[in-house]
Motif scaffolding. Structure first.
Motif, short mmCIF file in Angstrom:
data_model
loop_
_atom_site.label_atom_id
_atom_site.label_comp_id
_atom_site.label_asym_id
_atom_site.label_seq_id
_atom_site.Cartn_x
_atom_site.Cartn_y
_atom_site.Cartn_z
N SER A 121 -1.78 7.52 -9.15
CA SER A 121 -1.16 6.87 -7.99
C SER A 121 -0.42 7.92 -7.18
O SER A 121 0.07 8.90 -7.72
CB SER A 121 -0.17 5.79 -8.44
OG SER A 121 -0.80 4.79 -9.20
N SER A 145 -0.09 4.11 7.17
CA SER A 145 -1.32 3.48 7.63
C SER A 145 -2.02 4.25 8.73
O SER A 145 -3.14 3.91 9.11
CB SER A 145 -1.02 2.06 8.10
OG SER A 145 -0.11 2.09 9.19
N SER A 151 -8.81 4.33 -3.60
CA SER A 151 -8.43 3.11 -2.89
C SER A 151 -7.02 3.27 -2.38
O SER A 151 -6.31 4.19 -2.76
CB SER A 151 -8.54 1.88 -3.81
OG SER A 151 -7.68 2.00 -4.91
N ARG A 152 -6.61 2.35 -1.52
CA ARG A 152 -5.25 2.42 -0.98
C ARG A 152 -4.73 1.02 -0.73
O ARG A 152 -5.49 0.08 -0.51
CB ARG A 152 -5.23 3.23 0.32
CG ARG A 152 -5.98 2.61 1.48
CD ARG A 152 -6.08 3.60 2.66
NE ARG A 152 -4.78 3.90 3.23
CZ ARG A 152 -4.54 5.00 3.97
NH1 ARG A 152 -5.51 5.87 4.21
NH2 ARG A 152 -3.34 5.20 4.48
N ASP A 153 -3.41 0.95 -0.74
CA ASP A 153 -2.71 -0.28 -0.41
C ASP A 153 -1.68 0.08 0.65
O ASP A 153 -0.63 0.65 0.33
CB ASP A 153 -2.04 -0.87 -1.66
CG ASP A 153 -1.39 -2.22 -1.41
OD1 ASP A 153 -1.01 -2.49 -0.25
OD2 ASP A 153 -1.24 -2.98 -2.36
N ASN A 154 -1.99 -0.21 1.89
CA ASN A 154 -1.09 0.19 2.97
C ASN A 154 0.25 -0.54 2.91
O ASN A 154 1.27 0.00 3.34
CB ASN A 154 -1.76 0.00 4.32
CG ASN A 154 -2.78 1.09 4.62
OD1 ASN A 154 -2.90 2.06 3.87
ND2 ASN A 154 -3.54 0.92 5.70
N LYS A 206 1.87 -1.21 0.24
CA LYS A 206 2.66 -0.51 -0.78
C LYS A 206 2.76 0.99 -0.50
O LYS A 206 3.42 1.71 -1.26
CB LYS A 206 2.05 -0.73 -2.16
CG LYS A 206 2.09 -2.17 -2.64
CD LYS A 206 1.52 -2.29 -4.04
CE LYS A 206 1.61 -3.73 -4.54
NZ LYS A 206 1.04 -3.88 -5.91
N THR A 235 0.61 3.32 -0.90
CA THR A 235 0.15 4.00 -2.11
C THR A 235 -1.36 4.19 -2.06
O THR A 235 -2.09 3.29 -1.61
CB THR A 235 0.54 3.20 -3.35
OG1 THR A 235 1.97 3.04 -3.38
CG2 THR A 235 0.10 3.91 -4.62
N TYR A 270 -4.65 5.42 -4.62
CA TYR A 270 -5.00 5.48 -6.03
C TYR A 270 -6.29 6.27 -6.24
O TYR A 270 -7.13 6.37 -5.35
CB TYR A 270 -5.21 4.07 -6.58
CG TYR A 270 -4.06 3.13 -6.34
CD1 TYR A 270 -4.04 2.28 -5.24
CD2 TYR A 270 -2.97 3.10 -7.21
CE1 TYR A 270 -2.99 1.42 -5.00
CE2 TYR A 270 -1.91 2.23 -6.99
CZ TYR A 270 -1.92 1.40 -5.89
OH TYR A 270 -0.85 0.55 -5.66
#
Length: 119
Positions: free
Chosen positions: A20, A29, A70-73, A75, A77, A79
């Motif tokens: 992470s 973003s 992958s990403r979580d905008n 959060k 973060t 990965y």
């Protein structure tokens, strides 16, 4: 600005790890995110890249079929899921952010996290 990697460690061949990278201090973003790695005595190499929306990814040949970025905008973060790990995956893994904002390039590196796959 900070990029803080976590999730590295010692894993047996064939095992899995998820890295992470938590970002702060910039508009996450807007940035394409990448994972690089550097093995002892070798140059730093690109492992995987994901665009700012998460809609497009690309992988080094060595990572294709085994790693997933992958990403979580929400959060802030990114990965890197790593499966079927091999001794040659042993390296320090770095998170990297890059964007062009108002015509100017911006990029940031994390401090790295060690992944060790013993032979």
């Amino acid at each position: 600005v900070q990029l803080v990697e976590s999730g590295g460690g010692l894993v047996r061949p064939g095992g899995s790890l998820t890295l992470s990278c938590a970002a702060s201090g910039f508009t996450f973003s807007w940035y394409a995110m990448s994972w690089y790695r550097q093995a002892p005595g070798k140059e730093r190499e690109l492992v995987a890249i994901i665009d700012s929306t998460g809609g497009s990814t690309n992988y080094a040949d060595s990572a294709k079929g085994r790693f997933t970025i992958s990403r979580d905008n929400a959060k802030q973060t990114v990965y890197l899921q790593m499966n079927s790990l091999k001794p040659e995956d042993t390296a320090v893994y770095y998170c990297y952010a890059k964007a062009v904002v108002v015509g100017l390039p911006y990029d940031y590196w994390g401090q790295g996290t060690q992944v060790t796959v013993p032979s």
